[in-house]
Enzyme design. Structure first.
Site, PDB file in Angstrom:
ATOM      1  N   GLU A  46       0.851  -1.213   0.057  1.00  0.00           N
ATOM      2  CA  GLU A  46       0.036   0.073  -0.058  1.00  0.00           C
ATOM      3  C   GLU A  46       0.875   1.249   0.017  1.00  0.00           C
ATOM      4  O   GLU A  46       1.666   1.129   0.635  1.00  0.00           O
ATOM      5  CB  GLU A  46      -0.783   0.010   1.263  1.00  0.00           C
ATOM      6  N   GLU A  85      -9.976   6.773   1.783  1.00  0.00           N
ATOM      7  CA  GLU A  85     -10.553   5.926   2.852  1.00  0.00           C
ATOM      8  C   GLU A  85     -10.291   7.048   4.199  1.00  0.00           C
ATOM      9  O   GLU A  85      -9.549   7.786   4.294  1.00  0.00           O
ATOM     10  CB  GLU A  85      -9.624   4.686   3.501  1.00  0.00           C
TER      11      GLU A  85
END
Ligand SMILES: *[C@@H]1O[C@H](CO)[C@@H](O)[C@H](O)[C@H]1NC(C)=O
Ligand SMILES: *[C@@H]1O[C@H](CO)[C@@H](O)[C@H](O)[C@H]1NC(C)=O
Length: 415
Positions: free
Chosen positions: A224, A335
């Site tokens: 990520e 997010e």
């Protein structure tokens, strides 16, 4: 700042319990000026030992205007080599190959005198010499905020964007595009840079990509990276570059940036965890950053990452279990953590804080989306699906190889 346990009516009991357990310690230490009551002698010693482990000796240190200190650390003495599997690791200074179609910029050439396109605030006060990598120094207060040395740089909120796992979840909100159904050996994306407001210190707002394999809660492997605002981790509300990885669903492995060993950095210009200012301006100049990840299949199978056309570094294949082969999904998007205050959604923004309908110059975007598929071919997403947990708070408009996403959080339709 009161501990908001019990104030969110929409939480299930299990979520609330987890939340409260995770937050009890840090919240009390943040609120309590006299940290001696929390940190006894033994813990103080642990903090000093942790700082020593995290902050490798610097050949040069650069003070950034934003308050960070960037240490230029000998590339062969970087935190990655504390990893038990990387004790005898021979550092790869370059990938052995680039996937066809990845644009290679000449600014990556060390002999080039051209000004790099991507700058960070600390560059104003100096650069790291060749043979070193810039590492954001971890300060004592960073560890004190984390509440325990074991927590520092770890993910407190474990989740991945997934229709299945996001259902009924209130804390994590996602507006992401998810590509699945093949084997994946890489991806690319360009995202623009914003500085979303976060209401609570313990909330974050981020834009990132995920490459994952395995099952959440069990053997999930992830790679990520992206940009985030997270006051709890960094002590301020700047937007910062980050990387993350895990090979056991965030349980015992994985943390942000270089805080736990594993990721090998080779670039001497970009610092993880450091700010990415200046940001895009609403209805004005847009600033974006390109990310590329690819498995170096002609070499040792390491996962290389290029940021802003620079070969930034790699996740050695050996630190993963499932990702040592290939990924089974690629995701891009935003997010946030919404901790609910007084029964209301917080005003924490995603992206630019504006809805995707506003479009270019106003909304945040991901563009130039590509994946390297099972045939090792670079292609646009073919099986992509949006995952949007709460479209009245944060939304996403997909147009195939690009999308707009984001939103303001609390508003009349997202109370
Ligand atoms: C590193 O090399 C030493 C000496 O050759 C060997 O004993 C050890 O097992 C190696 N460690 C790893 C993790 O490969
Ligand atoms: C960041 O924090 C500063 C100082 O507290 C504040 O003035 C500013 O409005 C904040 N920015 C955002 C985007 O929340």
């Amino acid at each position: 700042m009161a501990l908001p346990c019990g104030s969110g009516r929409r939480w299930t009991r299990a979520v609330k319990m987890t939340f409260c357990l995770f937050f009890l310690i840090p919240m009390s230490s943040v609120g309590n000026k006299n940290t001696n009551t929390i940190f006894d002698k033994k813990q103080k010693l642990e903090v000093q030992q942790q700082l020593k482990r995290l902050n490798k000796p610097a050949l040069k240190s650069i003070e950034s205007p934003d308050g960070d200190i960037i240490d230029c650390v000998d590339i062969n003495k970087q935190p990655a080599f504390d990893h038990p599997l990387l004790k005898n690791h021979t550092i790869q200074m370059r990938p052995s190959s680039y996937p066809e179609g990845f644009s290679i910029d000449e600014s990556n050439d060390v002999s080039s005198n051209s000004e790099p396109k991507f700058t960070q605030p600390w560059h104003l006060n100096g650069r790291c010499p060749e043979g070193t990598i810039p590492v954001r120094r971890t300060k004592e207060e960073d560890l004190l905020r984390a509440g325990s040395t074991a927590n520092y740089g770890r993910k407190k909120h474990r989740s991945i964007p997934s229709a299945q796992y996001s259902a009924g979840q209130v804390i994590h909100e996602h507006a992401v595009l998810s590509e699945q159904g093949d084997k994946y050996y890489g991806m690319m994306a360009e995202m623009n840079v914003w500085n979303p407001h976060t209401q609570e210190t313990n909330e974050f707002s981020l834009s990132q990509f995920w490459m994952t394999a395995g099952t959440f809660g069990q053997d999930l492997n992830t790679i990520e990276a992206g940009m985030m605002v997270y006051e709890f981790l960094y002590g301020d509300n700047n937007t910062r570059l980050f990387t993350f990885w895990t090979d056991d669903s965030y349980q015992n492995t994985g943390c942000y940036n270089l805080a736990c060993s594993g990721f090998v950095q080779v670039d001497n210009q970009i610092a993880m965890g450091a700010s990415v200012a200046p940001y895009s301006n609403y209805d004005g100049t847009q600033r974006s950053v390109k990310f590329y990840v690819w498995k170096d299949i002609n070499g040792k199978g390491d996962w290389w990452m290029k940021i802003a056309d620079r070969d930034f570094g790699y996740w050695p294949s050996s630190i993963f279990s499932i990702l040592s082969d290939s990924a089974s999904s690629v995701q891009w998007g935003g997010e946030v953590i919404n901790l609910m205050q007084d029964g209301q959604h917080t005003t924490t923004q995603m992206g630019s804080g504006h809805f995707p309908e506003e479009g270019l110059g106003k909304a945040s975007f991901f563009k130039n989306l590509k994946v390297i598929d099972g045939l090792k071919t670079l292609t646009g997403p073919r099986n992509s699906q949006p995952i949007i947990t709460n479209p009245t708070c944060y939304n996403l408009i997909n147009s195939g190889d690009s999308f707009y996403f984001g939103g303001p959080g609390r508003n009349p339709n997202c109370p």
